[in-house]
Motif scaffolding. Structure first.
Motif, short mmCIF file in Angstrom:
data_model
loop_
_atom_site.label_atom_id
_atom_site.label_comp_id
_atom_site.label_asym_id
_atom_site.label_seq_id
_atom_site.Cartn_x
_atom_site.Cartn_y
_atom_site.Cartn_z
N THR A 1 17.73 9.52 -13.84
CA THR A 1 16.51 10.27 -14.66
C THR A 1 15.93 11.41 -14.19
O THR A 1 15.93 12.39 -14.63
N LEU A 2 15.51 11.11 -12.73
CA LEU A 2 14.80 12.24 -12.04
C LEU A 2 15.93 13.51 -11.87
O LEU A 2 15.29 14.39 -11.78
N SER A 3 17.12 13.17 -11.62
CA SER A 3 18.11 14.37 -11.46
C SER A 3 18.04 15.27 -12.91
O SER A 3 18.28 16.40 -12.72
N ARG A 4 17.68 14.72 -13.92
CA ARG A 4 17.39 15.45 -15.15
C ARG A 4 16.13 16.19 -15.19
O ARG A 4 15.79 16.91 -16.29
N VAL A 5 15.22 15.46 -14.49
CA VAL A 5 13.63 15.97 -14.70
C VAL A 5 13.63 17.44 -14.39
O VAL A 5 12.80 18.19 -15.30
N ALA A 6 14.14 17.83 -13.08
CA ALA A 6 13.93 19.13 -12.82
C ALA A 6 14.43 20.20 -13.77
O ALA A 6 13.61 21.04 -14.00
N PRO A 7 15.82 20.13 -14.27
CA PRO A 7 15.96 21.33 -15.28
C PRO A 7 15.18 21.18 -16.51
O PRO A 7 14.85 21.99 -16.85
N LEU A 8 14.84 19.96 -17.01
CA LEU A 8 14.33 19.92 -18.20
C LEU A 8 12.79 20.51 -18.17
O LEU A 8 12.29 21.06 -19.19
N VAL A 9 12.32 20.20 -16.86
CA VAL A 9 10.79 20.65 -16.69
C VAL A 9 10.54 22.11 -16.97
O VAL A 9 10.02 22.90 -17.31
N TRP B 1 15.05 18.16 -4.09
CA TRP B 1 13.65 18.70 -4.12
C TRP B 1 13.56 19.49 -5.33
O TRP B 1 12.28 20.31 -5.60
N GLY B 2 14.33 19.81 -6.35
CA GLY B 2 14.23 20.49 -7.60
C GLY B 2 12.99 19.72 -8.38
O GLY B 2 12.26 20.52 -8.94
N VAL B 3 12.99 18.54 -8.18
CA VAL B 3 11.86 17.80 -8.91
C VAL B 3 10.46 18.25 -8.49
O VAL B 3 9.55 18.33 -9.46
N LEU B 4 10.31 18.51 -7.36
CA LEU B 4 9.23 18.51 -6.80
C LEU B 4 8.78 20.20 -7.04
O LEU B 4 7.53 20.59 -7.60
N ALA B 5 9.99 20.90 -6.84
CA ALA B 5 9.67 22.41 -7.40
C ALA B 5 9.27 22.59 -8.84
O ALA B 5 8.45 23.15 -9.00
N GLY B 6 9.71 21.52 -9.71
CA GLY B 6 9.58 21.64 -11.13
C GLY B 6 8.05 21.27 -11.37
O GLY B 6 7.33 21.99 -12.14
N ILE B 7 7.48 20.16 -10.61
CA ILE B 7 6.12 19.84 -10.85
C ILE B 7 5.29 20.75 -10.25
O ILE B 7 4.09 21.25 -11.04
N VAL B 8 5.65 21.51 -9.27
CA VAL B 8 4.73 22.45 -8.61
C VAL B 8 4.76 23.57 -9.40
O VAL B 8 3.45 24.28 -9.98
N ALA B 9 5.72 24.02 -10.17
CA ALA B 9 5.76 24.99 -11.17
C ALA B 9 4.77 24.86 -12.29
O ALA B 9 3.95 25.61 -12.95
N GLY C 1 15.50 26.49 -12.55
CA GLY C 1 16.47 25.44 -12.82
C GLY C 1 17.97 25.23 -12.70
O GLY C 1 18.64 24.68 -12.34
N GLY C 2 18.31 26.63 -13.01
CA GLY C 2 19.67 26.88 -12.82
C GLY C 2 20.19 26.82 -11.56
O GLY C 2 21.30 26.23 -10.97
N TYR C 3 19.29 27.43 -10.49
CA TYR C 3 19.47 27.36 -9.17
C TYR C 3 19.52 25.88 -8.54
O TYR C 3 20.47 25.91 -7.84
N PHE C 4 18.68 25.15 -8.85
CA PHE C 4 19.16 23.67 -8.50
C PHE C 4 19.95 23.10 -8.88
O PHE C 4 20.41 22.10 -8.50
N GLU C 5 20.40 23.23 -10.30
CA GLU C 5 21.77 22.69 -10.89
C GLU C 5 22.76 23.03 -10.12
O GLU C 5 23.81 21.99 -9.53
N VAL C 6 23.01 24.36 -9.60
CA VAL C 6 23.97 24.66 -8.62
C VAL C 6 23.84 24.09 -7.14
O VAL C 6 24.72 23.60 -6.64
N ALA C 7 22.68 24.50 -6.61
CA ALA C 7 22.62 24.18 -5.16
C ALA C 7 22.52 22.69 -4.93
O ALA C 7 22.62 22.16 -3.78
#
Lengths: 308, 369
Positions: free
Chosen positions: B75-83, B211-219, B271-277
């Motif tokens: 679930t969380l792996s999808r949260v970053a790009p979704l947020v 870390w993208g999840v945290l980045a999404g929440i901070v954003a 979001g695209g960056y985290f999908e790649v990186a």
């Protein structure tokens, strides 16, 4: 028959043939949207209607063996989507653009959901009329295979233009589209007119979808439409809400869409994906050119939220 | 209750104000929640109609999305790009714009990150990662910001333009991935060259998520502060309510529109960056995963409030994460979640008609309209 070597002449010929083949869904969706928008409402969900029309037409044609029943089913399904859209938009405070997006996602979801079992089987195709019988060149014959729906679309464009110009129904739609208050004063219920216009527009978009799955490309896949429904909506703006213009604009778009395959057919495959993007780029450029910053677009229905 | 409120309220003006404020807050929470529940009910009826068990469906969503560490990871792996995709809808929406082409910014952001990743090989990895993220955000910001500029300068409808731009972005990705930037080693699935291990984004400590999840929440937090607690956000909300009034007040409407759309695009690009990186390791067709479209639903469900986007994204990510399990166990197509999302979307928009109309939330309302 052996293909005759006609060299680069094949490109304009393939574009002409492609324009006729590819443009048909554009004609139907843009005429449908034209009708809906002339009544003062925008239906952005026609992409979803197109895809759902494609699967319902394909499924019914496959089950009954009759492609015309498929077209009818697609029109009915499209009308249902239009009715739902029109009913939701009737409520105050509901944003018709957002509802269109939701209907687009919902229509595509439903189409993929019910379309799974129909990816493999082959449904009967819609018949085409060979207007190229006079030529010995197979490329010419292929280019002039004109589907019945294309001809129907051309007739419909003229009929709709006449309807707007000289019939009571056309006048009613135009009044509702230009002024809700004036329509009320005339004793017309604007919501009913918009509901029916949206339903009729949805039915036309459904027929466009049936063309996709029953003639060209002629099979059901989840990628059967790639934004044609959406481009057709932009096309209506370019055509200034005039049905005849919609027809010519659809031909232009069809030709652009045929550019990539036409070049590929003569061996030019460099930048294939960029040519694939040509219709979207063209739509965007036309949209930019035909929009105006002061928001008073010539020919636009005054009650349309798109232009307010 | 609806009868007692007005009588109590007439007692003292302070109490009346308090009641009215609580009622308004309750309206803002209860209507979306009620609409979400109505969406669950509608979808349950749809399943019953097909002879499938809704109980089993929701049990599988729980199992596949939220019940174990493994499902939470999914679930969380999808949260970053979704947020981040939802922010691309929510930020322009505060100015009254319906931008729905976040998918394009995600795709191009991922491409920019992957290409930058091959260029920064000699640099320290921290610097390389920052450069990759910045490239992704810049391209995403330019892409969506251009839509804002077209809207404000030329009056181009932003909804249609953004969706067209998304199709163009996907064509560009295909062109570059199969042409100039193709890694010859990628045979079956054309991709860019994989980024170096040192440049990959890893998992956070204690949580099975990158870390993208945290980045999404901070954003989301930053966007909330921007909208609710700064003068820029205040000006944007005024312009969103009434453009003419904002212009008469001398607010820089053009700059606000371009800035907010560009910022939204930068979020989606990130979001695209985290999908790649963090997920794919290179740019390829996997970037076209539909997060941009689910993000629209997330933003509308959250009523474009960045803080609410986080829980809504977790909820929908859970539904999407359980898609595979539902497909296997219930013999339903993978589009089932799409149907569910479409139904919820329509009902949530329908519920917009209820604001200010229910007596229980609006004690002052007299009679039906």
């Amino acid at each position: 028959m052996e293909p005759v070597e006609i060299g680069l002449w094949g490109v304009p010929l393939a574009i002409l043939g492609g324009a006729i083949r590819v443009s048909t869904p554009f004609i139907f969706v843009s005429l449908g949207e034209c009708l809906t928008e002339r009544s003062g409402r925008i239906n952005l969900g026609l992409e979803g209607t197109l895809v759902f029309g494609a699967i319902s037409g394909y499924a019914v044609a496959y089950e009954t063996g009759n492609p015309f029943l498929g077209v009818l089913a697609a029109a009915l399904a499209g009308a249902c989507f239009g009715l739902l859209h029109g009913w939701i938009c009737k409520f105050k405070g509901v944003n018709d653009i957002a509802v269109g997006i939701a209907m687009m996602l919902f229509g595509m979801g439903l189409a993929f959901f019910f379309g799974k079992p129909y990816i493999q089987p082959q449904a009967p195709d819609l018949p085409a009329i060979p207007f190229g019988w006079w030529s010995d060149t197979p490329q010419v014959q292929a280019a002039l295979q004109v589907n019945i729906l294309f001809i129907l679309g051309a007739i419909l464009a003229v009929a709709m233009a006449w309807m707007f110009k000289s019939t009571r129904v056309g006048l009613t739609v135009r009044v509702v589209g230009d002024s809700t208050d004036a329509a009320r004063a005339m004793g017309i219920n604007p919501n009913s007119v918009r509901l029916l216009s949206t339903a009729a527009g949805g039915a036309l978009a459904g027929i466009g979808g049936a063309y996709l799955s029953l003639y060209y490309p002629g099979s059901w896949t989840e990628g059967v439409s790639s934004g044609q429904g959406l481009m057709a909506i932009a096309l209506v703006i370019f055509a200034r809400w005039n049905p005849i213009n919609c027809f010519w604009a659809a031909l232009l778009f069809g030709g652009t869409g045929a550019l990539g395959p036409a070049l590929q057919s003569v061996g030019i495959s460099e930048g294939y994906y960029l040519f694939f993007a040509a219709p979207y780029v063209l739509t965007l450029i036309l949209l930019i050119m035909t929009s105006s910053p002061d928001r008073a677009m010539q020919g636009a229905p005054l009650e349309l939220s798109l232009t307010k | 209750m609806s009868i007692t409120f007005p009588q109590k309220a007439t007692g003292s003006p302070v109490a009346a104000q308090l009641v009215a404020r609580i009622a308004l807050r309750a309206e803002a929470v209860l209507i979306p929640v009620g609409a979400l529940l109505a969406g669950f009910v509608a979808f349950s009826l749809f399943l019953l109609f097909l002879g499938k068990s809704p109980v089993e469906f929701f049990a599988l969503v729980w199992k596949g999305g939220f019940s174990s560490a493994f499902s939470w990871q999914n679930t969380l792996s999808r949260v970053a790009p979704l947020v981040l995709a939802a922010l691309c809808v929510a930020l322009p929406a505060r100015l009254g714009l319906v931008v729905i082409g976040g998918e394009g910014a995600i795709v191009l952001g991922g491409l920019a990150a992957a290409v930058t990743g091959t260029l920064v090989v000699g640099l320290p990895s921290a610097m390389g990662m920052v450069l990759m993220a910045v490239a992704a955000m810049c391209l995403g910001g330019l892409w969506i910001g251009a839509i804002g500029a077209l809207r404000i300068k030329r009056g181009v409808n932003e909804t249609i333009a953004s969706l067209l731009m998304a199709y163009i972005a996907i064509a560009l990705l295909n062109h570059f991935v199969e042409g100039p930037f193709r890694d010859p080693a990628s045979l079956n699935k054309p991709s860019t060259a994989p980024i170096e291990t040192a440049l990959q984004v890893g998992d956070m400590p204690f949580v099975a998520a990158h870390w993208g999840v945290l980045a999404g929440i901070v954003a989301c937090l930053l966007c909330w502060v921007l909208i609710e607690r700064t003068t820029i956000g205040f000006a944007a909300r005024i312009a969103g309510d009434n453009v003419r009034a904002a212009q008469i007040q001398g607010l820089p409407v053009s700059k606000l529109v371009i800035g907010f759309t560009a910022l939204g695009g930068a979020c989606a690009g990130l979001g695209g960056y985290f999908e790649v990186a963090a997920v794919h390791g290179s740019a390829n067709a996997s970037l076209i995963a539909g997060y941009g479209y689910t993000g629209i639903l997330v933003a509308f469900l959250a009523r474009h409030n960045p803080l609410v986007i986080i829980p809504v994204a977790v909820l929908l990510a859970g539904f999407e994460a359980s898609g595979g399990l539902i497909q296997r166990r219930m013999d339903l197509p993978d589009a089932t979640v799409l149907v569910f999302e479409g139904m919820v979307f329509i009902i949530i928009l329908l519920s917009e008609a209820l604001y200010g109309r229910l007596r229980i939330f609006n004690p002052g309302l007299r009679g039906a309209s």
